[in-house]
Design a protein around this motif. Structure first.
Motif, PDB file in Angstrom:
ATOM      1  N   ASN A  35     -21.873   4.826  -6.844  1.00  0.00           N
ATOM      2  CA  ASN A  35     -21.008   5.582  -5.971  1.00  0.00           C
ATOM      3  C   ASN A  35     -19.386   4.814  -5.597  1.00  0.00           C
ATOM      4  OD1 ASN A  35     -23.349   6.717  -5.227  1.00  0.00           O
ATOM      5  ND2 ASN A  35     -23.955   5.315  -3.541  1.00  0.00           N
ATOM      6  N   SER A  36     -19.285   3.999  -6.569  1.00  0.00           N
ATOM      7  CA  SER A  36     -17.870   3.259  -6.546  1.00  0.00           C
ATOM      8  C   SER A  36     -16.807   4.644  -7.040  1.00  0.00           C
ATOM      9  CB  SER A  36     -17.445   2.327  -7.644  1.00  0.00           C
ATOM     10  OG  SER A  36     -18.406   1.157  -7.354  1.00  0.00           O
ATOM     11  N   VAL A  37     -15.699   4.807  -6.211  1.00  0.00           N
ATOM     12  CA  VAL A  37     -14.674   5.942  -6.518  1.00  0.00           C
ATOM     13  C   VAL A  37     -14.530   6.050  -7.675  1.00  0.00           C
ATOM     14  CG1 VAL A  37     -12.651   6.351  -5.987  1.00  0.00           C
ATOM     15  CG2 VAL A  37     -13.800   5.309  -4.067  1.00  0.00           C
ATOM     16  N   SER A  38     -14.356   4.970  -8.612  1.00  0.00           N
ATOM     17  CA  SER A  38     -14.422   5.177 -10.044  1.00  0.00           C
ATOM     18  C   SER A  38     -15.805   4.553 -10.415  1.00  0.00           C
ATOM     19  CB  SER A  38     -13.217   4.186 -10.474  1.00  0.00           C
ATOM     20  OG  SER A  38     -13.063   4.379 -11.990  1.00  0.00           O
ATOM     21  N   THR A  39     -16.562   5.470 -10.947  1.00  0.00           N
ATOM     22  CA  THR A  39     -17.994   5.073 -11.135  1.00  0.00           C
ATOM     23  C   THR A  39     -18.163   4.130 -11.830  1.00  0.00           C
ATOM     24  OG1 THR A  39     -18.651   7.510 -11.034  1.00  0.00           O
ATOM     25  CG2 THR A  39     -20.282   6.182 -11.907  1.00  0.00           C
ATOM     26  N   GLN A  40     -19.280   3.259 -11.646  1.00  0.00           N
ATOM     27  CA  GLN A  40     -19.462   1.982 -12.573  1.00  0.00           C
ATOM     28  C   GLN A  40     -20.814   2.016 -13.024  1.00  0.00           C
ATOM     29  OE1 GLN A  40     -18.065  -0.967  -9.187  1.00  0.00           O
ATOM     30  NE2 GLN A  40     -17.437  -2.038 -11.021  1.00  0.00           N
TER      31      GLN A  40
ATOM     32  N   PRO B 249      -7.260   5.904  -5.647  1.00  0.00           N
ATOM     33  CA  PRO B 249      -7.909   6.548  -6.627  1.00  0.00           C
ATOM     34  C   PRO B 249      -8.925   5.556  -7.405  1.00  0.00           C
ATOM     35  CG  PRO B 249      -5.525   5.840  -7.296  1.00  0.00           C
ATOM     36  CD  PRO B 249      -5.842   5.833  -5.643  1.00  0.00           C
ATOM     37  N   ASN B 250      -8.957   4.546  -7.093  1.00  0.00           N
ATOM     38  CA  ASN B 250     -10.033   3.464  -7.993  1.00  0.00           C
ATOM     39  C   ASN B 250     -11.037   2.770  -6.757  1.00  0.00           C
ATOM     40  OD1 ASN B 250      -9.487   4.580 -10.406  1.00  0.00           O
ATOM     41  ND2 ASN B 250      -7.701   3.218 -10.351  1.00  0.00           N
TER      42      ASN B 250
ATOM     43  N   GLY C 277       0.943  -1.009  -0.022  1.00  0.00           N
ATOM     44  CA  GLY C 277      -0.062  -0.115  -0.094  1.00  0.00           C
ATOM     45  C   GLY C 277       0.862   1.098  -0.049  1.00  0.00           C
ATOM     46  N   ALA C 278       0.416   2.490  -0.388  1.00  0.00           N
ATOM     47  CA  ALA C 278       0.952   3.483  -0.266  1.00  0.00           C
ATOM     48  C   ALA C 278       0.471   4.512   0.829  1.00  0.00           C
ATOM     49  CB  ALA C 278       0.483   4.287  -1.738  1.00  0.00           C
ATOM     50  N   ILE C 279       1.414   5.319   1.379  1.00  0.00           N
ATOM     51  CA  ILE C 279       1.108   6.036   2.495  1.00  0.00           C
ATOM     52  C   ILE C 279       0.076   7.015   2.150  1.00  0.00           C
ATOM     53  CG2 ILE C 279       2.110   7.829   4.095  1.00  0.00           C
ATOM     54  CD1 ILE C 279       4.679   6.289   3.789  1.00  0.00           C
ATOM     55  N   GLY C 280      -0.935   6.989   3.040  1.00  0.00           N
ATOM     56  CA  GLY C 280      -2.137   7.961   2.744  1.00  0.00           C
ATOM     57  C   GLY C 280      -3.220   7.275   1.736  1.00  0.00           C
TER      58      GLY C 280
END
Ligand SMILES: [Zn+2]
Length: 455
Positions: A268-273, A257-258, A171-174
């Protein structure tokens, strides 16, 4: 002194950071190992049972299992600052005072093994297969993945023609915690089963459209099995690790981001579906490269079928199948695909496999069959406007070439039909009082069939 985490009371609560950590340089001098299942602490789930290889006469543990339909081999990505490259040594732990006490880094490795064994157990049971390829294929796992996989998880699992690993980043910090949670790992493991056992080919370029619809079907199925496996692992509950099973990626990620994706609310998906087939008003992307977007239609179908919720246009499913009932449909549909000569499919092809699965499991025109159809209507993938009928003529009595059979072949419908046959005599319809899909006919006659799609 460094402190490590233990499981003094078996599965359940851990004892965090209160034990001394073991020496990191243990060995197994006689190289004699036994396969064990033992309770260990894990990053997300505290104390769980996992398998590993244990040195009989020394303290070394190798994070590997081989047997009982599973063949799993852990490596770790380690950055070498002198050579400016990564090495991938085997993942090894050491016991201390006959106990397993794990560091923060090792808790991640233990969690990855737990998630992978859970997914592997599910698939070997559901499909009666030996590993992800039904050929005992070795699953190589790279934990603490660096580079492009550091903030992600990917699976190209294969043993043939060349070994290919599952990569799980920290994982990436933040953005994300380690990508070893069951929601993510079950998704990735599903890709391995689809790529290898089911042979759902994501790479072959027949047409770009067919390749990309196949990729979208893979992504939908990977999310669907992530749901099924967590539902199964938590004894049929709709939650896992205090989260909804309908959410994908939120166990590990909080600002990715996704991720997460919300199968129960694709918009409502972070990357809309998409929640409706080929309808941009309901977020269908006109770009076929957006396969995660389009996958939403199929995973949302699974949600509606399981829960009986109304679709985004108000379409109703009269009888929900629950997760277990929907799971049985998906398993049967994949068994049909495994036996099918094709390796790539359109959404309509996939829909038809699930309808056939419902007919195989429950019978034609049953309530379960109706529910599958209603759920496809609710996501816009079944529409009476697209029904077409063709005919097939057979000659069951070759001795009498005038004595034939006529079969009506109906495509793009629900599978639940009423047939009404007529013979045409001087332009007049003569009812034959025949209602089957196939009727006996005589040569030099004209016939007509009226097909009603009952659903
Ligand atoms: Zn995927």
């Amino acid at each position: 002194m460094n402190t490590c985490t233990t499981c003094p009371n078996g599965v359940g609560n851990w004892l965090q950071n209160q034990n001394p950590c073991p020496d990191i340089n243990c060995a197994c001098d006689d190289n004699i190992f036994s396969s064990l299942v033992e309770t260990v602490p894990t990053h997300y789930y505290q104390c769980k049972d996992i398998g590993f290889k244990d040195c009989d006469n020394d303290d070394l543990i190798k994070l590997q299992v081989n047997g009982n339909n599973e063949n799993i081999f852990f490596l770790k990505d380690v950055w070498d600052p002198i050579a400016q490259t990564t090495n991938t040594p085997e993942v090894e732990w050491c016991r201390i005072n006959n106990e397993i006490a794990l560091s923060e880094t090792e808790l991640i490795e233990a969690n990855a093994m737990y998630s992978i064994q859970t997914a592997n157990d599910y698939f070997t049971g559901a499909f009666n297969i030996n590993s992800y390829d039904n050929n005992g294929g070795q699953l190589i796992v790279i934990v603490h993945a660096k580079g492009v996989n550091a903030n992600g998880a990917s699976s190209s699992i294969a043993s043939n023609p060349a070994p290919a690993p599952m990569s799980l980043g920290d994982g990436a910090i933040g953005e994300c915690n380690p990508m070893v949670s069951l929601d993510i790992v079950a998704h990735e493991y599903t890709h391995g089963v689809l790529n290898n056992y089911i042979n759902l080919n994501q790479n072959l370029v027949t047409t770009t459209e067919l390749r990309l619809s196949t990729v979208a079907i893979q992504e939908a199925l990977a999310d669907i099995f992530s749901i099924i496996i967590r539902h199964d692992e938590n004894g049929g509950q709709n939650t896992w690790n205090n989260q909804s099973i309908w959410t994908i990626g939120a166990e590990a990620c909080f600002n990715h981001p996704n991720l997460p994706r919300y199968v129960n609310a694709p918009q409502n998906s972070v990357s809309t579906q998409a929640s409706y087939y080929q309808d941009p008003v309901h977020n269908w992307s006109n770009n076929q490269m957006d396969y995660y977007n389009r996958a939403g239609v199929i995973s949302y179908w699974f949600y509606l079928l399981s829960t009986g919720q109304q679709g985004v246009k108000g379409d109703v499913i009269q009888q929900a199948l629950n997760v277990n009932g929907s799971e049985n449909i998906i398993i049967e549909a994949l068994n049909l695909m495994e036996n099918d000569i094709r390796t790539q499919y359109t959404f309509e092809d996939f829909r038809d496999f699930t309808i056939q699965a419902a007919i195989n499991l429950h019978g034609v025109c049953t309530n379960q069959h109706r529910s599958i159809v209603e759920a496809w209507v609710a996501v816009g993938l079944l529409d009476c406007a697209n029904i077409n009928i063709s005919f097939e003529e057979n000659d069951p009595t070759p001795a009498d070439p005038c004595d034939k059979e006529l079969t009506a072949i109906v495509n793009n419908g629900s599978g639940c039909y009423n047939f009404e046959w007529f013979r045409i005599d001087n332009g007049v319809e003569i009812p034959l009082n025949l209602n089957g899909v196939t009727i006996p006919v005589l040569c030099n006659n004209t016939y007509r069939v009226k097909v009603v799609d009952t659903f």
